[in-house]
Structures are given as C-alpha cells and as structure tokens.
Design an enzyme around this catalytic site. Structure first.
Site, PDB file in Angstrom:
ATOM      1  N   SER A 169       0.856  -1.187   0.000  1.00 19.28           N
ATOM      2  CA  SER A 169       0.000   0.000   0.000  1.00 19.28           C
ATOM      3  C   SER A 169       0.888   1.230   0.000  1.00 19.28           C
ATOM      4  O   SER A 169       2.041   1.175   0.448  1.00 19.28           O
ATOM      5  CB  SER A 169      -0.887   0.001   1.255  1.00 19.28           C
ATOM      6  OG  SER A 169      -1.498   1.258   1.450  1.00 19.28           O
TER       7      SER A 169
ATOM      8  N   TYR B 224      -1.265  -0.663  10.443  1.00 21.76           N
ATOM      9  CA  TYR B 224      -1.351  -1.064   9.034  1.00 21.76           C
ATOM     10  C   TYR B 224      -0.166  -0.514   8.249  1.00 21.76           C
ATOM     11  O   TYR B 224       0.466  -1.237   7.467  1.00 21.76           O
ATOM     12  CB  TYR B 224      -2.666  -0.560   8.451  1.00 21.76           C
ATOM     13  CG  TYR B 224      -2.858  -0.869   6.983  1.00 21.76           C
ATOM     14  CD1 TYR B 224      -3.062  -2.170   6.545  1.00 21.76           C
ATOM     15  CD2 TYR B 224      -2.852   0.157   6.035  1.00 21.76           C
ATOM     16  CE1 TYR B 224      -3.256  -2.449   5.198  1.00 21.76           C
ATOM     17  CE2 TYR B 224      -3.052  -0.109   4.691  1.00 21.76           C
ATOM     18  CZ  TYR B 224      -3.245  -1.416   4.277  1.00 21.76           C
ATOM     19  OH  TYR B 224      -3.426  -1.691   2.944  1.00 21.76           O
TER      20      TYR B 224
END
Length: 249
Positions: free
Chosen positions: A140, A153
């Site tokens: 990501s 995350y």
C-alpha cells in the site's frame, strides 16, 4: 485475452473480493490455473463458479499459521506445481494509536506480514527446486508514507516493502523474482465509508492528481506482467499505483 499465463499455476490470497478477486480473474482469463484463498467461503465459491476450469476455491484463515504451508501443498497436490504466489490478503483496522490494543497489532501483523512470509517460504521450496517462480506482494502507499489513524497497518505494509526487496536479493540466484505493488486509493470495500459519502469522496479525490479513485481492474495488467515469463529481469521492485498522489510535492 491472450494466453501469456497459459498453464502457469498461481495461488492468490484475499481472492474473495476486491483486488484479489480481480487478479484471480485476470490470471484465469490469460490461461493460468488459479487457487483463490480467503476466509470468505461464499465469495470464493462465487468466484470459482465464474470459471471452474481455471479457478479453485480454498477457504482458509491466514491467521492460522499451521494451515499456511498446507495451503501451498494443496496447490501442488492439485496442479503438480506452483509458479506464482500473490500475497494480497490484508487487514487495515483504523485506530487512535494511543488507545490501540497490542492484540490488534498482533492480528494485523499475522495477516499482513507473517502469512506472506510463511507462504513465500513454503512456495519458495518448490520454486527453488523447479528453478524459478514469482512472488507478487500487495502492499500500500501507506507502507511508503505512513498514515495517521493507520499506524499498525502502515507499519505492516512498510515491512512488506522491505521483505520484498530483501527476499528478491536473496532468491534471485534461484530464478525467483519477488516484486511488490503498492496501490493508493481504490474503490474497494476498505474504502466503503469514503465511497458512500459524497463529501468524503470529494475531499479524498482532491488529493489525487488523477482526480479519481482507481478501479481494481487497473491493477490486473501489472500483476499479469509480473507473473509472466517476460518479467524475469524485474526483481525487488515496488510499483506505486496511485494516480500520481505519492509523487506530488
């Protein structure tokens, strides 16, 4: 579709929906034999029903470390080999870091870091024995640049980037290529709150030079390239796909 992946065997995690489902479909359309893995049995079975000749559903909880090597064994038992591993499954719990439970970090790392590591290790034994293979990690842009509210995350996806680079260097001599795709804002379930709010969506899109969110189908050609023999000299690379958001000053 062309058959540039004809006969290649791929394992795609998080294949029940979103990016994983799109990649599994794209691989199958190009001739690959795909085992799609996820916890969502019903969604996986719907995916497999679209193309039962090329897609097989394997329901598994990637937090269960004992089942991970067995998942690779299932692929090899079914198809005789494994050529491509796509580590796509991930969780992204939002939290105020000062109140975030340690257990939430453990769960995030289990799915986003430990599962890709264990699957790569299990698949790698076959790759090295057969003289080559492909690993595609889905990270990501939050792994490239951290994001508030997603500290755990972001940290996990940053680990995926370093994992990609290090493993690529270690296994290159075995004919194994390890690369990473780092998507930005895409129209998946993870962005549901944004997509369902015109105000939030407008604010989010304003930060993207392309002035829109990505479609999961736009990640498929890159994933197919990295899975195909023509990418044998691409190794240890991180491909940011975010409509230019990370590149603006």
């Amino acid at each position: 579709m062309t058959g540039e992946l004809e006969g290649r065997v791929a394992l795609v995690t998080g294949a029940g929906r979103g990016i994983g489902a799109a990649i599994a479909r794209g691989f199958a359309e190009r001739g690959a034999l795909v085992v799609g893995a996820a916890r969502s049995k019903d969604q996986l079975e719907e995916l497999a029903a679209e193309d039962p000749e090329h897609i097989f559903a394997a329901a598994v909880d990637l937090r269960d470390e004992a089942s991970l090597s067995g998942l690779v064994d299932l692929v090899v038992e079914r198809h005789g080999r494994i050529d491509v591993l796509v580590n796509n499954a991930g969780v992204a719990p939002a939290a105020d870091f000062v109140h975030e439970p340690v257990q939430q970090w453990r769960d995030t790392l289990a799915v986003n870091v430990i599962a890709p590591m264990a699957l790569a290790q299990a698949a790698g034994r076959h790759f090295i024995a057969q003289g080559g293979g492909k690993i595609i990690n889905i990270a990501s842009t939050t792994g490239v640049r951290g994001k508030p509210g997603l500290v755990g995350y972001s940290a996990s996806k940053g680990a995926v980037l370093r994992f990609t680079e290090s493993l690529a260097a270690e296994w290159a001599r075995h004919g194994v290529q390890v690369n990473c795709i780092a998507p930005g804002a895409f129209g998946t379930d993870a962005q549901r709150a944004v997509l369902e709010s015109p105000d939030l969506l407008a604010r989010r899109v304003r930060r993207i030079p392309a002035r829109r969110m990505g479609e999961v189908s736009e990640l498929v050609p890159l994933a197919c390239l990295l899975a195909a023999p023509g990418s044998d000299f691409i190794n240890g690379s991180v491909f940011v796909v975010d409509g230019g958001e990370s590149g603006k000053l």
